[in-house]
Design a protein around this motif. Structure first.
Motif, short mmCIF file in Angstrom:
data_model
loop_
_atom_site.label_atom_id
_atom_site.label_comp_id
_atom_site.label_asym_id
_atom_site.label_seq_id
_atom_site.Cartn_x
_atom_site.Cartn_y
_atom_site.Cartn_z
N SER A 135 38.55 -35.87 -32.86
CA SER A 135 39.02 -37.48 -32.67
C SER A 135 38.51 -38.21 -31.25
CB SER A 135 39.77 -37.94 -33.40
OG SER A 135 40.88 -37.55 -32.14
N SER A 136 38.67 -37.64 -29.47
CA SER A 136 38.95 -37.33 -28.66
C SER A 136 37.62 -37.42 -27.98
CB SER A 136 39.85 -37.61 -28.28
OG SER A 136 39.88 -36.26 -27.50
N SER A 137 37.33 -36.36 -28.11
CA SER A 137 35.78 -36.10 -27.11
C SER A 137 34.56 -36.49 -27.65
CB SER A 137 35.84 -34.11 -27.44
OG SER A 137 35.54 -34.20 -28.51
N PHE A 138 33.96 -36.73 -28.85
CA PHE A 138 32.99 -37.13 -29.26
C PHE A 138 33.02 -38.64 -28.29
CE2 PHE A 138 35.59 -39.82 -32.02
CZ PHE A 138 34.17 -40.56 -31.91
N LYS A 139 34.14 -39.22 -28.14
CA LYS A 139 33.14 -40.17 -26.78
C LYS A 139 33.45 -39.60 -25.20
CE LYS A 139 37.42 -43.15 -29.97
NZ LYS A 139 38.98 -43.73 -29.99
N ARG A 140 33.67 -39.02 -24.97
CA ARG A 140 33.56 -38.57 -23.48
C ARG A 140 31.37 -38.00 -23.41
NH1 ARG A 140 38.12 -36.28 -24.12
NH2 ARG A 140 37.02 -33.76 -23.77
N TYR A 141 30.71 -37.80 -24.40
CA TYR A 141 29.71 -37.17 -24.17
C TYR A 141 28.56 -38.69 -25.10
CZ TYR A 141 31.89 -33.54 -23.08
OH TYR A 141 32.88 -31.94 -22.62
N SER A 142 27.19 -38.35 -24.16
CA SER A 142 26.43 -39.30 -24.67
C SER A 142 25.56 -38.34 -26.22
CB SER A 142 24.96 -39.73 -23.97
OG SER A 142 24.53 -38.45 -22.70
N ASP A 143 24.25 -38.79 -26.29
CA ASP A 143 23.61 -38.43 -27.19
C ASP A 143 22.92 -36.78 -26.96
OD1 ASP A 143 24.60 -40.03 -28.20
OD2 ASP A 143 22.21 -41.82 -28.33
N CYS A 144 22.91 -36.05 -27.83
CA CYS A 144 22.12 -34.78 -27.16
C CYS A 144 20.75 -35.02 -27.26
CB CYS A 144 23.01 -33.66 -27.78
SG CYS A 144 25.00 -34.15 -27.52
N LYS A 145 20.27 -34.63 -26.53
CA LYS A 145 18.75 -34.54 -26.25
C LYS A 145 17.86 -33.55 -26.13
CE LYS A 145 16.40 -38.16 -26.01
NZ LYS A 145 15.42 -39.08 -25.65
N PHE A 146 17.44 -31.96 -26.50
CA PHE A 146 17.00 -31.26 -26.10
C PHE A 146 15.34 -31.10 -26.67
CE2 PHE A 146 19.62 -29.67 -29.21
CZ PHE A 146 19.35 -28.90 -29.85
N TYR A 147 14.31 -30.10 -26.04
CA TYR A 147 13.20 -29.74 -26.86
C TYR A 147 13.75 -28.25 -26.93
CZ TYR A 147 11.72 -34.30 -25.17
OH TYR A 147 11.22 -35.98 -24.92
N ILE A 148 12.28 -27.75 -27.61
CA ILE A 148 12.57 -26.81 -27.84
C ILE A 148 11.07 -26.08 -27.90
CG2 ILE A 148 12.98 -24.53 -29.66
CD1 ILE A 148 15.25 -26.47 -30.46
N GLN A 149 11.10 -24.16 -27.35
CA GLN A 149 9.54 -24.49 -26.96
C GLN A 149 9.55 -23.34 -27.84
OE1 GLN A 149 6.25 -26.59 -25.97
NE2 GLN A 149 5.97 -24.45 -26.91
N ALA A 150 8.29 -22.70 -28.38
CA ALA A 150 8.40 -21.62 -28.89
C ALA A 150 7.09 -20.48 -28.13
CB ALA A 150 7.48 -21.08 -29.79
#
Length: 322
Positions: A71-86
């Motif tokens: 309930s508190s940690s999700f406020k400290r982080y921005s959106d998570c964005k990453f790319y996956i490459q095969a």
């Protein structure tokens, strides 16, 4: 005994490391491995998002991306964005194994995951099932973008609630490769390594690798080999410190016992010396009494001073005969 304990601990850690390295999955904790950035400013967060692709160089080894927020940690982080490459000329499967995000009363997503394929198509969702089957996304060109959007302005309903995400990424290729088994019968490029079949984790559409979708892949325990070696070194170092501390305490305790024994012996000697000195003092204060038979009086006894002279002294025997 301590040396044997340390050796046993080291052997156990080495076996654990070997088992982790042989695992068919690479584990990515998105916060710990800096995929999810700390929340700062909206414009700055967009520039600091993950831009380099995470390359799955070994097609026989998959990846698990996971994260849990309270309930508190999700406020400290921005959106998570990453790319996956095969690897070149290979594709990807992305299985949504577990997603626990929020919806409003109308059923719309408050938090969401967005999967963008190489053909620019986007898929947004906030749960892990579609038509009672796990969501599985396929990309033949082998490049996908994953974005986890969290609404930090709206608190969780209770302190015990959590937000969770777990994605399984598997490399797929053509079925003419040795050791590869098809996930889809009508697709020639849907084959994955046979190591992924029957491992309790869903990799294929319609759960073809697990003989049905009745298993719960979320409950499958996984080992994180990315940090296990460091954890083993830290554990070994901590064990060495504890053993060293125990040895130091034992040496110090033994030294203290020796000092106490020496002090006790010194005190005993001093007590004995004191007793001897007291005995000598007692002897000096009470000199020995001389026996009566060894006495030599220098004067006649006082009781003989007033007696008359004896008869023999008054009338000698020779004078009477004449």
């Amino acid at each position: 005994m301590i040396v044997l304990c340390v050796r046993g601990f080291v052997i156990a850690q080495l076996l654990y490391v070997i088992q982790a390295l042989n695992s068919p999955y690479q584990i990515y904790d998105m916060v710990q491995q800096d995929i999810c950035k700390m929340r700062r400013f909206p414009l700055l967060d967009s520039f600091l998002s993950q831009t380099d692709s995470i390359l799955l160089a070994n097609p026989e080894r998959g990846a698990i991306f996971r994260q849990s927020w309270n309930s508190s940690s999700f406020k400290r982080y921005s959106d998570c964005k990453f790319y996956i490459q095969a690897p070149p000329r290979m594709g990807l499967y992305v299985t949504v194994a577990n997603v626990q995000l929020r919806k409003n009363t109308r059923g719309n997503c408050i938090d969401s995951i967005v999967v963008k394929k190489s053909n620019e198509k986007k898929y947004e969702f906030c749960d892990d099932k579609e038509d009672d089957e796990p969501r599985v996304f396929s990309d033949d060109l082998g490049r996908m973008r994953i974005t986890v959007n969290l609404d930090s302005t709206l608190p969780l309903p209770t302190l015990e609630d959590t937000l969770e995400v777990q994605l399984i990424v598997t490399v797929k290729g053509r079925c003419n490769l040795e050791g590869y088994v098809p996930c889809e019968d009508d697709e020639d490029d849907s084959c994955i390594s046979k190591n992924f079949f029957g491992d309790g984790i869903i990799n294929c559409p319609e759960c073809a690798d697990e003989n049905g979708c009745l298993i719960d892949s979320v409950q499958t325990p996984v080992v994180n080999p990315s940090n296990i070696f460091l954890s083993a070194l830290v554990s070994l170092f901590a064990t060495a410190i504890v053993c060293g501390g125990c040895l130091w305490c034992l040496c110090k305790h033994r030294r203290c016992i020796d000092n106490c024994n020496s002090n006790s012996s010194g005190t005993g000697r001093s007590n004995r010396d004191s007793m001897v000195a007291v005995d000598q003092l007692h002897v000096d204060l009470h000199p020995p009494v001389i026996p009566s038979n060894e006495a030599t009086p220098s004067a006649p006894p006082e009781e003989n001073k007033d007696l008359p002279p004896s008869y023999e002294s008054l009338f000698p025997i020779g004078s009477i005969s004449r």
